[in-house]
Design an enzyme around this catalytic site. Structure first.
Site, PDB file in Angstrom:
ATOM      1  N   TYR A 474      25.573  28.182  41.290  1.00  0.00           N
ATOM      2  CA  TYR A 474      24.761  26.961  41.297  1.00  0.00           C
ATOM      3  C   TYR A 474      24.196  26.714  42.698  1.00  0.00           C
ATOM      4  O   TYR A 474      23.028  26.854  42.944  1.00  0.00           O
ATOM      5  CB  TYR A 474      25.580  25.771  40.801  1.00  0.00           C
ATOM      6  CG  TYR A 474      24.748  24.521  40.602  1.00  0.00           C
ATOM      7  CD1 TYR A 474      23.967  24.371  39.460  1.00  0.00           C
ATOM      8  CD2 TYR A 474      24.733  23.510  41.555  1.00  0.00           C
ATOM      9  CE1 TYR A 474      23.184  23.235  39.268  1.00  0.00           C
ATOM     10  CE2 TYR A 474      23.960  22.372  41.376  1.00  0.00           C
ATOM     11  CZ  TYR A 474      23.188  22.237  40.237  1.00  0.00           C
ATOM     12  OH  TYR A 474      22.412  21.115  40.053  1.00  0.00           O
ATOM     13  N   SER A 554      19.784  24.990  35.485  1.00  0.00           N
ATOM     14  CA  SER A 554      19.147  23.933  36.255  1.00  0.00           C
ATOM     15  C   SER A 554      18.850  24.446  37.668  1.00  0.00           C
ATOM     16  O   SER A 554      18.080  25.388  37.831  1.00  0.00           O
ATOM     17  CB  SER A 554      20.034  22.685  36.257  1.00  0.00           C
ATOM     18  OG  SER A 554      19.334  21.558  36.696  1.00  0.00           O
ATOM     19  N   HIS A 673      18.645  18.899  28.381  1.00  0.00           N
ATOM     20  CA  HIS A 673      19.161  19.617  29.543  1.00  0.00           C
ATOM     21  C   HIS A 673      20.568  20.158  29.322  1.00  0.00           C
ATOM     22  O   HIS A 673      21.052  20.975  30.091  1.00  0.00           O
ATOM     23  CB  HIS A 673      19.134  18.696  30.760  1.00  0.00           C
ATOM     24  CG  HIS A 673      19.120  19.417  32.072  1.00  0.00           C
ATOM     25  ND1 HIS A 673      18.138  20.318  32.433  1.00  0.00           N
ATOM     26  CD2 HIS A 673      19.992  19.392  33.116  1.00  0.00           C
ATOM     27  CE1 HIS A 673      18.391  20.795  33.636  1.00  0.00           C
ATOM     28  NE2 HIS A 673      19.513  20.259  34.073  1.00  0.00           N
TER      29      HIS A 673
END
Length: 701
Positions: A474, A554, A673
């Site tokens: 991430y 994301s 999402h």
């Protein structure tokens, strides 16, 4: 010789999949160009940003047709779906919490699309269902997104989200009669719920123009107070700023209902904080912090003293005490100073302060008295994550959860009188956790930074460089990737895969300095860390480049896009989910402007534009490069990272990619999402994703 033959078979299978065998939809190009500081930038797929156009809808339909035709032809789909369904089918129990003398908890019987809220007076007796989100819709796509209970336990205020959107609607249920009240609040987004007297505080936006709900920039958020039994139009406006459209406001109430806490922010991290004493008639707001670049989170109060967790003058956080009668900074008292470990959360339970720390990205729990003296440490079962403690300030009983990569959601009861934990609930899963190894290793990234990673695999694997391996990352927004359990992930590991989580810079694993080292003009550090993690796994013979996959969602989707642009030779498979792919225009949609704190924007300066342009995944796809097999995933109701990012990215990748591997996009419907996704959709999505991954890594079932 056997290994060589096996590799040849895999290569032979993969080489049969080329651009000619997959008929990609034709994606038109338009002569759209922007000029940034004298540099002209083409954006031929700008038309895909219009999520309401018939042309975009037709493109989505043809892309999905191509993708699903391919996915449905892959082997082991039914076996994967069967194992996913079987492993997910076990009861899941949430951590109990107490309100008005009763216990509340969430529970899922196994394959329910949404977890159900229960209430009971005693935990050893049968509990009553008070809210079942599975009744909201037949397909489970309307999800519960937040709850608040009145002080007397009579009213349940709850928020629902439809089809995965960030937009919420608020309802109120009378728990005595079981009836739904007429109260209904719309256009709520990024909101807390805070009960006070006979109503509640919430945050909302003005109603957007029809057709722009999922893409329009979110501006001018406001705080309101809603009195039960009145229409939304009559709600009292509490806070707004008409001069600063990007200001976001949040309202909370301390447990004793004395203090109203107002946070103000303009980015994904950092906030100003003010407080109002509701026990004093016509009291003014008192500012505790005006700056927006540090985090100030009230964790609780004891009388006039507010206890605040902050990274102000403490990159790894500390706990300070602010007396409401002397709120000036020179009067603050440092209750728990900054330590080497990161202070993640604080709970006031059992007459103590429970401080959860993060040490090398896993949990350590310490207990202090109200003056900050260390009392004792709570032993954690292993390398894992402890959920926030649930309990009352003046009661000795508390609950907390513990999970790890091979340990799903155990719940413990803690007795502050005996200072002992006892197991309250352990899920009965359909695998043996002892069959798997969870370990932590460190590698040295570019520039000499030491970076941790968690590695999960079955016992008995050989480090011979042939293991299918999935690297997950991430690296942003101060988010820490701590050990967690995922049933879907176990399907990969149970079938011989190695799962790796790298704690890249940009996250919060080592505090604000670690975060700052991976943002704005330091963002390349994140990508270097990811590439370094992949190289380490290969060097240590866990895997090889033709057995290595990269996954992220994301901001992690951005990571995947950049990594395969910069090092396409390093990965066999890439799985970017709901990624931020256009770094020059992300700030123009919904809440994208709030990410500028981490990314900067193309309009900030020439230096910032050039930095973003140099790594933006959409803009840096190169012609005639042999890219890995790519499966992009997004959804039509994603109003956090709008699907146009993924649309434009895959359109350009399909046009320029010259290698034999497929480059596909899976566009889910009635989904967003990721939050609130029903179990049925999770099974369907991971059946597709794992089928793609298994095939291209040469895995068998």
């Amino acid at each position: 010789m056997k290994n060589i033959l096996y590799l040849l078979v895999v290569v032979s299978m993969s080489s049969c999949i080329n651009k000619q065998t997959i008929k990609y939809p034709e994606t038109k190009k338009e002569a759209v160009k922007d000029t940034y500081f004298g540099t002209e930038v083409a954006d031929p797929y700008r038309w895909l940003e219009d999520d309401n156009s018939a042309e975009t809808s037709a493109w989505v339909e043809t892309q999905n047709k191509s993708t699903f035709s391919y996915l449905e032809s892959l082997p082991y789909r039914e076996e994967i779906k069967g194992q996913l369904t079987n492993l997910l089918d076990y009861p899941k129990h949430g951590t109990p919490f107490k309100r008005a003398g009763k216990y509340f908890f969430f529970k899922n019987d196994g394959l329910q699309n949404q977890s159900v809220l229960y209430m009971t007076e005693y935990l050893d007796q049968e509990a009553e269902v008070i809210l079942d989100p599975n009744t909201f819709s037949e397909d489970g796509t309307i999800a519960l997104s937040g709850i608040e209970l009145s002080e007397d336990g009579q009213h349940l205020v709850y928020m629902v989200a439809k089809s995965g959107s960030d937009w919420n609607e608020i309802f109120v249920k009378d728990l005595k009669s079981g009836k739904l009240l007429d109260d209904s609040i719309q256009w709520v987004k990024f909101s807390d719920l805070a009960w006070y007297n006979n109503g509640f505080y919430y945050s909302a936006y003005d109603q957007p123009q029809e057709g722009t709900e999922l893409s329009e920039s979110n501006q001018f958020q406001k705080i309101y107070y809603h009195q039960l039994g009145t229409p939304q139009a009559a709600d009292q406006l509490i806070m707004e700023d008409q001069d600063k459209p990007k200001r976001m406001f949040g309202a909370e109430i301390t447990d004793d209902k004395r203090f109203l806490l107002i946070s103000v922010s303009e980015a994904a991290h950092g906030n100003a904080l003010s407080v109002k004493d509701l026990s004093q008639k016509n009291a003014d707001y008192i500012s505790l912090m005006d700056r927006l670049d540090f985090e100030f989170e009230v964790q609780g109060n004891v009388g006039d003293n507010l206890f605040v967790r902050t990274n102000y003058q403490a990159p790894k956080y500390r706990l300070i005490k602010i007396n409401i009668n002397q709120p000036e900074e020179e009067n603050w008292v440092e209750t728990i100073p900054e330590k080497e470990e990161v202070l993640q959360s604080v709970s006031f339970v059992g007459g103590r302060i429970v401080a959860e720390y993060m040490k090398d990205a896993h949990s350590v729990v310490e207990v202090y008295d109200y003056d900050g003296a260390l009392d004792f440490e709570i032993e954690v079962p292993g390398i894992g994550s402890v959920g926030a403690f649930s309990g009352k300030k003046d009661e000795p009983e508390a609950f907390y959860s513990y999970s790890s990569f091979n340990t799903p959601g155990e719940i413990y009861r803690f007795d502050f009188e005996t200072q002992e934990s006892s197991l309250f609930y352990r899920p009965e899963v359909k695998f043996n956790p002892d069959d798997f190894i969870v370990k932590q290793e460190f590698f040295v990234s570019k520039g000499g930074t030491r970076v941790p990673m968690f590695i999960v695999h079955k016992k008995g694997i050989k480090l011979d460089g042939t293991n299918p391996t999935l690297l997950y990352g991430y690296g942003g927004f101060n988010v820490s990737l701590t050990p967690s359990f995922s049933t879907t992930r176990m399907v990969f590991v149970d079938n011989g895969g190695i799962y790796v989580v790298a704690n890249l810079r940009g996250g919060g694993e080592y505090g604000e300095d670690w975060h700052q080292a991976g943002i704005r003009l330091n963002k390349q550090n994140v990508f270097d860390d990811c590439i370094g993690a992949a190289e380490y796994l290969i060097a240590e013979n866990y895997t090889s480049s033709d057995k290595l996959a990269l996954m992220g969602g994301s901001n992690g989707g951005l990571l995947v896009g950049v990594a395969i642009n910069q090092r396409p030779d390093l990965f066999q498979v890439a799985l970017p989910a709901v990624g931020v792919m256009d770094m020059l225009r992300f700030h123009k949609f919904t809440i994208g402007w709030a990410w500028a704190g981490d990314y900067g924007t193309s309009e900030d300066s020439q230096e910032m534009f050039e930095y973003l342009y140099a790594y933006s995944p959409y803009h840096n796809i190169r012609k005639d490069v042999d890219y890995p097999a790519v499966l992009v995933t997004t959804a039509d109701h994603d109003d956090r990272v709008v699907p146009a990012h993924s649309f434009k990215y895959i359109a350009r990748l399909q046009d320029l990619h010259a290698g034999p591997m497929p480059t596909l996009i899976r566009i889910d419907t009635k989904a967003g999402h990721g939050a609130g996704k029903p179990t049925a959709k999770v099974i369907d999505e991971y059946t597709d994703v794992w089928s793609f991954l298994f095939y291209h890594l040469g895995m068998k079932m």
